[in-house]
Scaffold this motif. Structure first.
Motif, PDB file in Angstrom:
ATOM      1  N   UNK A 196     -21.285  -6.076  12.656  1.00  0.00           N
ATOM      2  CA  UNK A 196     -20.910  -7.480  12.751  1.00  0.00           C
ATOM      3  C   UNK A 196     -20.172  -7.805  14.036  1.00  0.00           C
ATOM      4  N   UNK A 197     -19.943  -9.126  14.255  1.00  0.00           N
ATOM      5  CA  UNK A 197     -19.147  -9.534  15.399  1.00  0.00           C
ATOM      6  C   UNK A 197     -17.686  -9.234  15.105  1.00  0.00           C
ATOM      7  N   UNK A 198     -16.789  -9.656  16.017  1.00  0.00           N
ATOM      8  CA  UNK A 198     -15.379  -9.297  15.878  1.00  0.00           C
ATOM      9  C   UNK A 198     -14.827  -9.709  14.517  1.00  0.00           C
ATOM     10  N   UNK A 199     -15.112 -10.934  14.106  1.00  0.00           N
ATOM     11  CA  UNK A 199     -14.569 -11.416  12.838  1.00  0.00           C
ATOM     12  C   UNK A 199     -15.209 -10.709  11.656  1.00  0.00           C
ATOM     13  N   UNK A 200     -16.539 -10.588  11.688  1.00  0.00           N
ATOM     14  CA  UNK A 200     -17.233  -9.933  10.581  1.00  0.00           C
ATOM     15  C   UNK A 200     -16.846  -8.462  10.484  1.00  0.00           C
ATOM     16  N   UNK A 201     -16.628  -7.824  11.629  1.00  0.00           N
ATOM     17  CA  UNK A 201     -16.174  -6.440  11.618  1.00  0.00           C
ATOM     18  C   UNK A 201     -14.856  -6.312  10.879  1.00  0.00           C
ATOM     19  N   UNK A 202     -13.927  -7.221  11.186  1.00  0.00           N
ATOM     20  CA  UNK A 202     -12.629  -7.162  10.525  1.00  0.00           C
ATOM     21  C   UNK A 202     -12.764  -7.366   9.026  1.00  0.00           C
ATOM     22  N   UNK A 203     -13.633  -8.294   8.619  1.00  0.00           N
ATOM     23  CA  UNK A 203     -13.831  -8.536   7.193  1.00  0.00           C
ATOM     24  C   UNK A 203     -14.461  -7.321   6.521  1.00  0.00           C
ATOM     25  N   UNK A 204     -15.507  -6.753   7.154  1.00  0.00           N
ATOM     26  CA  UNK A 204     -16.152  -5.572   6.583  1.00  0.00           C
ATOM     27  C   UNK A 204     -15.201  -4.390   6.538  1.00  0.00           C
ATOM     28  N   UNK A 205     -14.444  -4.216   7.624  1.00  0.00           N
ATOM     29  CA  UNK A 205     -13.499  -3.101   7.674  1.00  0.00           C
ATOM     30  C   UNK A 205     -12.447  -3.235   6.583  1.00  0.00           C
ATOM     31  N   UNK A 206     -11.966  -4.449   6.367  1.00  0.00           N
ATOM     32  CA  UNK A 206     -10.944  -4.647   5.345  1.00  0.00           C
ATOM     33  C   UNK A 206     -11.479  -4.350   3.957  1.00  0.00           C
ATOM     34  N   UNK A 207     -12.735  -4.708   3.714  1.00  0.00           N
ATOM     35  CA  UNK A 207     -13.340  -4.399   2.420  1.00  0.00           C
ATOM     36  C   UNK A 207     -13.429  -2.891   2.206  1.00  0.00           C
ATOM     37  N   UNK A 208     -13.828  -2.172   3.257  1.00  0.00           N
ATOM     38  CA  UNK A 208     -13.909  -0.709   3.158  1.00  0.00           C
ATOM     39  C   UNK A 208     -12.528  -0.117   2.952  1.00  0.00           C
ATOM     40  N   UNK A 209     -11.559  -0.606   3.718  1.00  0.00           N
ATOM     41  CA  UNK A 209     -10.196  -0.085   3.618  1.00  0.00           C
ATOM     42  C   UNK A 209      -9.638  -0.322   2.223  1.00  0.00           C
ATOM     43  N   UNK A 210      -9.835  -1.527   1.695  1.00  0.00           N
ATOM     44  CA  UNK A 210      -9.326  -1.833   0.353  1.00  0.00           C
ATOM     45  C   UNK A 210      -9.980  -0.950  -0.707  1.00  0.00           C
ATOM     46  N   UNK A 211     -11.266  -0.648  -0.518  1.00  0.00           N
ATOM     47  CA  UNK A 211     -12.009   0.084  -1.541  1.00  0.00           C
ATOM     48  C   UNK A 211     -11.790   1.592  -1.490  1.00  0.00           C
ATOM     49  N   UNK A 212     -11.531   2.150  -0.301  1.00  0.00           N
ATOM     50  CA  UNK A 212     -11.581   3.607  -0.168  1.00  0.00           C
ATOM     51  C   UNK A 212     -10.268   4.261   0.248  1.00  0.00           C
ATOM     52  N   UNK A 213      -9.318   3.520   0.743  1.00  0.00           N
ATOM     53  CA  UNK A 213      -8.086   4.178   1.190  1.00  0.00           C
ATOM     54  C   UNK A 213      -7.124   4.378   0.024  1.00  0.00           C
ATOM     55  N   UNK A 214      -6.172   5.292   0.244  1.00  0.00           N
ATOM     56  CA  UNK A 214      -5.234   5.661  -0.813  1.00  0.00           C
ATOM     57  C   UNK A 214      -5.720   6.896  -1.550  1.00  0.00           C
ATOM     58  N   UNK A 215      -5.160   7.133  -2.680  1.00  0.00           N
ATOM     59  CA  UNK A 215      -5.531   8.302  -3.482  1.00  0.00           C
ATOM     60  C   UNK A 215      -6.893   8.085  -4.117  1.00  0.00           C
ATOM     61  N   UNK A 216      -7.750   9.105  -3.991  1.00  0.00           N
ATOM     62  CA  UNK A 216      -9.103   9.046  -4.534  1.00  0.00           C
ATOM     63  C   UNK A 216      -9.309  10.182  -5.534  1.00  0.00           C
ATOM     64  N   UNK A 217     -10.340  10.037  -6.353  1.00  0.00           N
ATOM     65  CA  UNK A 217     -10.663  11.095  -7.309  1.00  0.00           C
ATOM     66  C   UNK A 217     -10.980  12.386  -6.568  1.00  0.00           C
ATOM     67  N   UNK A 218     -10.663  13.488  -7.195  1.00  0.00           N
ATOM     68  CA  UNK A 218     -10.975  14.775  -6.595  1.00  0.00           C
ATOM     69  C   UNK A 218      -9.896  15.311  -5.685  1.00  0.00           C
ATOM     70  N   UNK A 219      -8.688  14.739  -5.759  1.00  0.00           N
ATOM     71  CA  UNK A 219      -7.580  15.274  -4.968  1.00  0.00           C
ATOM     72  C   UNK A 219      -7.640  14.919  -3.497  1.00  0.00           C
ATOM     73  N   UNK A 243     -16.733  19.027  -2.540  1.00  0.00           N
ATOM     74  CA  UNK A 243     -17.553  18.192  -3.417  1.00  0.00           C
ATOM     75  C   UNK A 243     -17.042  16.748  -3.419  1.00  0.00           C
ATOM     76  N   UNK A 244     -15.738  16.590  -3.502  1.00  0.00           N
ATOM     77  CA  UNK A 244     -15.168  15.236  -3.504  1.00  0.00           C
ATOM     78  C   UNK A 244     -15.444  14.535  -2.183  1.00  0.00           C
TER      79      UNK A 244
END
Length: 743
Positions: free
Chosen positions: A130-153, A85-86
């Motif tokens: 995105x292009x190379x730069x935009x990809x890095x920016x988008x990827x970093x936003x995703x990484x900052x938002x979703x990596x690490x400990x998340x709800x649901x174990x 579910x998580x």
């Protein structure tokens, strides 16, 4: 021209300095925006089959997988109801992200290939847009938002090409700051020791600052109209600092020499510009010619270094020729102000200078002294016999980098990763039967784990039991085939598989494009290999032409080419031993792997250009003495006696700028810094100190040979340092007074 430059400095010195200050401020304002315009990556040929395949996949299938989120269950398995579910909630959130497409997970498909062997982790695959730069920016936003400990174990880690690019981009900036924090203070200390006075030591830093700021302004402007790699800033700072110091060191040393010989300030400026200034102009032309050869390559990573290199050389040379003479006029004898305790003026030197004595020893027995040095260089070059090449991946990052750890987990715990798969795309309609037949054939190739298409999954030359095909891989006007292998990415076997896939018979009437990381490596090697002879020919031709115009000899350019190739082969051999064979991997903290292809080409061009820099420094003084009537042996001995310490000091200072990148965490930046620094020292010591005087002695009078027509051409159009009204340099055979510089 040089006479006019000298007179401009003498008559309008303060005006020149005011204009230079205003230009520096403007360049600083423009250059401040450079980082925001530069791109990551740039290692691929945009016209190659793998790049064209990526374009089709982007346009028609939402892009290749370049982000892998490795989702681990804190307790139990990824199949437990709570974790499922998580996981499903996580995937639903990811599908809402605007910067992501093609989000696919284990919980969507149930594919066992997306679950680890122990069942504790599962993959979520996505394409960052995105292009190379935009990809890095988008990827970093995703990484900052979703990596690490998340709800649901859940614990989420990020990997894949976009995550690697993001980590690389951040690490480049950190490495640059650390390298310059080491190089600049150390360079200033060395300058104080070389010059023996505070004012003289600060003058080269003035030129270095102008060169660096001007080059950043150039990169900012170029970044507005074309693709420029962000790593080109590293070259800009190292080369700007080094060349600014090199050129200023030569000018300051010659100016102080003229003052100590009794010339007035104005005459010293004239003589300095006509001699050292002329040398700086030719040296800059040879270095720029070597770096301009990088522009023949289609990869914008290499072209960026060509742009940055030519720009920094031009700015360093122009500022040296305009600003430095004006500073001399304003300072006059105060150039020696701030004398330091170890600089003792007026001390008589009753021995021959070290470099002059070394040259005389070599020229007495040229074969006996040159052969051991040549043997050592050839031994150092021997690892080139086993050199292999690669392109950057996660292994260039430190082991603690998150994206690298994810890539290691994918190789160890999963049965082949789609992130490193071979992507075959057919840009046209294909019927199901021939598509199936083609996929079955691909699945039977050695090393293939499975093949996935819109019509089904296949393994071992037969339909697989892992489930039906993926409808997202097919369109009425195009088909995409994913070939997953368990081979080590970018290994010889993986590259052979790419060639086998390309050689497999496709459905009638279509021409598949084969992409993926391994295909990109194959294409990069082919692209660079195809253009490398052109670049080498351009370097050789421009070097021969420029050195002929400078020396009037057809032998000197050929001698310079041969000796430079020997020293560069030794440098590349040592770098192969260190970085490919892993000789110093534990000390430097990198993972041994094939030599990075683009960086090796870059290092060769830079090192060749800088070798020609010192070639011009030494040859200019030798030719000046030869033109004034000295015999060949005396001209070489005196020339090296007067320039050897300048060259060795310049080489030490420039090598510091490059060696500072040995502290980098990115292994190909370590390769760039250590290789360039080593090449400079080998050239300055072994080549200029031993092989040049030996070659000149063996060549004798023929060293200055040119056919009659070329000799007449040079007499009319060539440039030489022997100018009327020169203040004669002290001869090496008699005691001379040593000025406070020690050079």
């Amino acid at each position: 021209m040089f006479e006019r430059l000298a007179e401009l400095a003498i008559r309008r010195s303060r005006s020149v300095l005011v204009v230079a200050a205003v230009a520096l401020v403007i360049m600083g304002a423009v250059g401040a925006g450079a980082f925001g315009k530069l791109l990551g990556g740039g290692f691929d040929d945009p016209s190659s089959p793998s790049s064209r395949a990526a374009v089709v996949i982007d346009e028609k299938f939402g892009g290749e997988t370049n982000l892998v989120l490795l989702v681990g269950a804190d307790e139990g398995s990824v199949d437990s109801p709570a974790v499922r579910r998580s996981g499903e909630n996580l995937v639903a959130d990811l599908k809402e992200e605007k910067g992501l497409t093609n989000v696919v997970s284990y919980w969507d498909t149930g594919s066992p290939d997306l679950r680890s062997e122990g069942g504790r982790e599962a993959m979520v695959l996505a394409h960052v847009t995105g292009d190379e730069t935009r990809q890095q920016e988008n990827a970093q936003q995703i990484i900052d938002a979703y990596t690490g400990s998340q709800d649901g174990g859940l614990t989420v880690r990020a990997g894949g090409g976009a995550a690697v690019g993001s980590d690389l981009s951040k690490q480049v900036v950190d490495d640059l700051i650390l390298a310059e924090a080491i190089a600049i203070p150390l360079t200033l200390v060395l300058l104080l020791f070389v010059f023996g006075s505070v004012v003289a030591a600060l003058l080269p830093l003035v030129i270095a600052v102008i060169a660096i700021v001007g080059s950043f302004a150039q990169l900012s402007l170029l970044g507005s109209v074309t693709d420029v790699a962000n790593t080109s800033t590293n070259l800009t700072t190292a080369l700007g600092l080094g060349l600014g110091i090199d050129y200023a060191l030569l000018m300051v040393s010659r100016f102080r020499e003229q003052l100590s010989a009794g010339a007035s300030v104005d005459d010293a400026v004239r003589r300095t510009v006509n001699t050292a200034g002329r040398t700086v102009a030719f040296s800059a032309a040879t270095v720029a010619a070597a770096l301009a050869a990088l522009l023949v390559f289609p990869q914008y990573f290499l072209r960026s270094f060509g742009f940055a290199g030519v720009g920094v050389v031009a700015v360093a040379a122009v500022s040296t020729l305009f600003v430095m003479p004006a500073l001399f006029v304003v300072l006059g004898h105060r150039v020696n102000s701030g004398r330091l305790p170890w600089a003792k003026p007026g001390r008589a030197e009753d021995r021959t200078p070290l470099w002059g004595r070394l040259a005389r020893t070599v020229m007495r027995r040229p074969a006996i002294t040159a052969l051991p040095a040549l043997a050592v260089l050839l031994l150092a070059a021997s690892p080139l016999l086993g050199i292999t090449f690669g392109t950057p991946d996660e292994r260039v990052l430190p082991e603690g980098a998150g994206s690298r750890q994810v890539s290691a987990a994918l190789r160890e715990d999963f049965g082949g990763s789609e992130e490193s798969a071979i992507h075959v795309v057919v840009d046209g309609p294909v019927a199901e039967s021939p598509l199936t037949s083609y996929a079955v054939g691909l699945s039977g190739l050695e090393g293939v784990v499975r093949v996935e298409t819109s019509s089904g999954s296949y393994a071992g030359g037969a339909p697989a039991t892992t489930g039906p095909g993926n409808p997202a891989l097919g369109r009425p006007d195009a088909q995409r085939i994913t070939v997953v292998s368990a081979l080590e990415p970018k290994s010889d076997a993986a590259q052979s598989l790419v060639k086998a896939v390309r050689a497999a018979g496709p459905p009638a009437g279509v021409t598949p494009l084969v992409g993926g990381t391994d295909a990109q490596l194959v294409d990069s090697k082919a692209s660079i290999g195809e253009r490398l002879p052109i670049a080498a020919a351009l370097i050789a031709v421009t070097t021969v032409v420029l050195l002929f115009l400078f020396t009037g000899s057809v032998v000197q350019p050929l001698r310079a080419l041969v000796l430079n190739i020997v020293s560069l082969a030794a440098t590349l051999g040592v770098m192969t031993w260190i970085f490919q064979e892993g000789a110093l991997s534990s000390l430097l903290g990198f993972t041994a792997q094939p030599m990075e292809l683009s960086m090796t080409v870059l290092m060769f061009c830079i090192a060749f250009g800088l070798s020609m820099d010192y070639e011009v420094f030494v040859t200019s003084r030798i030719k000046e003495l030869h033109d004034l009537g000295e015999d060949n042996e005396s001209a070489v001995t005196e020339g090296l006696g007067r320039t050897g310490r300048i060259v060795s000091a310049a080489a030490l200072l420039l090598s510091v700028s490059f060696f500072a990148f040995g502290t980098a965490e990115i292994s190909f930046m370590q390769l760039f810094g250590l290789g360039s620094g080593l090449a400079i020292l080998i050239d300055a010591i072994a080549v200029r100190g031993v092989l040049v005087p030996a070659a000149m002695r063996l060549l004798g009078r023929s060293a200055w040979y040119a056919p009659g027509p070329l000799r007449r051409f040079h007499d009319r159009f060539g440039l030489s340092e022997g100018t009327p009204g020169a203040v004669p340099a002290p001869t090496v055979h008699a005691p001379r007074v040593k000025d406070s510089t020690g050079v």
